[in-house]
Design a protein around this motif. Structure first.
Motif, short mmCIF file in Angstrom:
data_model
loop_
_atom_site.label_atom_id
_atom_site.label_comp_id
_atom_site.label_asym_id
_atom_site.label_seq_id
_atom_site.Cartn_x
_atom_site.Cartn_y
_atom_site.Cartn_z
N PRO A 155 -15.77 -38.03 65.26
CA PRO A 155 -15.32 -36.83 64.56
C PRO A 155 -13.79 -36.71 64.63
CG PRO A 155 -17.12 -36.32 66.04
CD PRO A 155 -16.70 -37.73 66.32
N GLN A 156 -13.19 -36.32 63.54
CA GLN A 156 -11.75 -36.19 63.45
C GLN A 156 -11.37 -34.71 63.26
OE1 GLN A 156 -9.54 -38.89 63.68
NE2 GLN A 156 -11.43 -39.89 64.31
N PRO A 157 -10.24 -34.28 63.80
CA PRO A 157 -9.78 -32.91 63.55
C PRO A 157 -9.53 -32.69 62.05
CG PRO A 157 -8.56 -33.90 65.35
CD PRO A 157 -9.37 -34.99 64.72
N TYR A 158 -9.81 -31.49 61.58
CA TYR A 158 -9.55 -31.15 60.19
C TYR A 158 -9.42 -29.64 60.06
CZ TYR A 158 -14.44 -29.71 59.89
OH TYR A 158 -15.63 -29.09 60.09
N SER A 159 -8.95 -29.22 58.91
CA SER A 159 -8.83 -27.80 58.60
C SER A 159 -8.82 -27.65 57.09
CB SER A 159 -7.54 -27.25 59.19
OG SER A 159 -7.41 -25.87 58.90
N PHE A 160 -9.52 -26.63 56.57
CA PHE A 160 -9.47 -26.34 55.15
C PHE A 160 -9.78 -24.88 54.91
CE2 PHE A 160 -14.01 -27.14 55.60
CZ PHE A 160 -14.59 -26.19 54.77
N SER A 161 -9.40 -24.40 53.76
CA SER A 161 -9.73 -23.04 53.35
C SER A 161 -9.66 -22.94 51.84
CB SER A 161 -8.79 -22.02 54.00
OG SER A 161 -7.48 -22.21 53.52
N PHE A 195 -14.91 -14.37 46.93
CA PHE A 195 -15.43 -15.00 48.13
C PHE A 195 -14.42 -16.01 48.66
CE2 PHE A 195 -17.02 -17.28 44.45
CZ PHE A 195 -16.76 -18.61 44.74
N GLY A 196 -14.59 -16.40 49.91
CA GLY A 196 -13.68 -17.37 50.50
C GLY A 196 -14.27 -17.99 51.74
N ARG A 197 -13.63 -19.04 52.18
CA ARG A 197 -14.09 -19.75 53.37
C ARG A 197 -12.91 -20.43 54.03
NH1 ARG A 197 -18.35 -24.79 53.59
NH2 ARG A 197 -18.28 -25.07 55.83
N LYS A 198 -12.96 -20.51 55.37
CA LYS A 198 -12.00 -21.31 56.13
C LYS A 198 -12.75 -21.95 57.27
CE LYS A 198 -10.50 -17.45 59.00
NZ LYS A 198 -9.41 -16.67 59.50
N GLU A 199 -12.32 -23.17 57.61
CA GLU A 199 -12.99 -23.91 58.68
C GLU A 199 -12.00 -24.89 59.29
OE1 GLU A 199 -17.18 -25.28 58.25
OE2 GLU A 199 -16.29 -27.26 58.54
N SER A 200 -12.13 -25.08 60.60
CA SER A 200 -11.29 -26.06 61.29
C SER A 200 -12.09 -26.66 62.44
CB SER A 200 -10.00 -25.42 61.80
OG SER A 200 -10.31 -24.43 62.76
N SER A 201 -11.65 -27.85 62.86
CA SER A 201 -12.30 -28.53 63.97
C SER A 201 -11.25 -29.31 64.75
CB SER A 201 -13.38 -29.48 63.46
OG SER A 201 -13.89 -30.24 64.54
N ASP A 202 -11.42 -29.35 66.06
CA ASP A 202 -10.56 -30.18 66.90
C ASP A 202 -11.20 -31.55 67.13
OD1 ASP A 202 -12.64 -29.61 68.64
OD2 ASP A 202 -11.39 -28.62 70.14
N GLY A 203 -12.28 -31.83 66.43
CA GLY A 203 -13.02 -33.07 66.60
C GLY A 203 -14.24 -32.89 67.48
N LYS A 204 -14.34 -31.75 68.15
CA LYS A 204 -15.50 -31.46 69.00
C LYS A 204 -16.18 -30.16 68.59
CE LYS A 204 -13.56 -33.87 72.93
NZ LYS A 204 -13.02 -33.77 74.26
N THR A 205 -15.40 -29.12 68.38
CA THR A 205 -15.91 -27.80 68.05
C THR A 205 -15.46 -27.41 66.66
OG1 THR A 205 -15.82 -27.14 70.37
CG2 THR A 205 -15.96 -25.38 68.75
N VAL A 206 -16.39 -26.87 65.87
CA VAL A 206 -16.07 -26.38 64.53
C VAL A 206 -16.04 -24.85 64.58
CG1 VAL A 206 -16.87 -26.22 62.14
CG2 VAL A 206 -17.16 -28.35 63.42
N THR A 252 -19.29 -10.85 55.97
CA THR A 252 -18.45 -11.85 56.61
C THR A 252 -19.27 -12.55 57.69
OG1 THR A 252 -16.47 -10.51 56.24
CG2 THR A 252 -16.31 -12.23 57.91
N VAL A 253 -19.20 -13.86 57.70
CA VAL A 253 -19.90 -14.67 58.70
C VAL A 253 -18.86 -15.48 59.45
CG1 VAL A 253 -21.62 -16.45 59.12
CG2 VAL A 253 -21.95 -14.83 57.24
#
Length: 109
Positions: free
Chosen positions: A36-42, A54-65, A80-81
């Motif tokens: 798994p690689q770190p990533y971020s998007f929105s 509507f909208g979404r944002k998500e990020s990961s350090d490679g272990k936790t999303v 909102t979730v």
């Protein structure tokens, strides 16, 4: 005889085309598995014509999303979730609503 030659050619071609397993281990850890690689998007959508918001944002350090998404509901509230996912705790979501319902919403199918 031609059939035997074709079968041998196909088997030989498949054998030569098979990737070397050490390539996967070098680049991806265990064979066939990617690290798994770190990533971020929105993203966000707000369309005045259709009323979509509507909208979404998500990020990961490679272990936790970690992430969140929201949507304006037909009854006037905003949902909102907020969520978190990792290999130890699985997927955990916290759902909340803001605003007030405008009452019954009829659905036409």
């Amino acid at each position: 005889m031609l059939l035997k030659v074709c079968v041998v050619a196909v088997v030989l071609g498949l054998t030569l085309a098979r990737p070397d397993p050490s390539f996967y281990k070098q680049h991806h850890g265990r064979q066939g598995h990617y690290r798994p690689q770190p990533y971020s998007f929105s993203y966000g959508v707000q369309d005045g014509y259709s009323g979509q918001n509507f909208g979404r944002k998500e990020s990961s350090d490679g272990k936790t999303v970690l992430g969140a998404y929201s949507v304006d509901l037909p009854d006037g509230r905003k949902q909102t979730v907020n969520y978190r996912a990792d290999p130890y705790s699985g997927f955990q979501a916290d759902v909340s609503y803001t605003g007030h319902s405008h009452g019954h919403v009829s659905h036409h199918y």
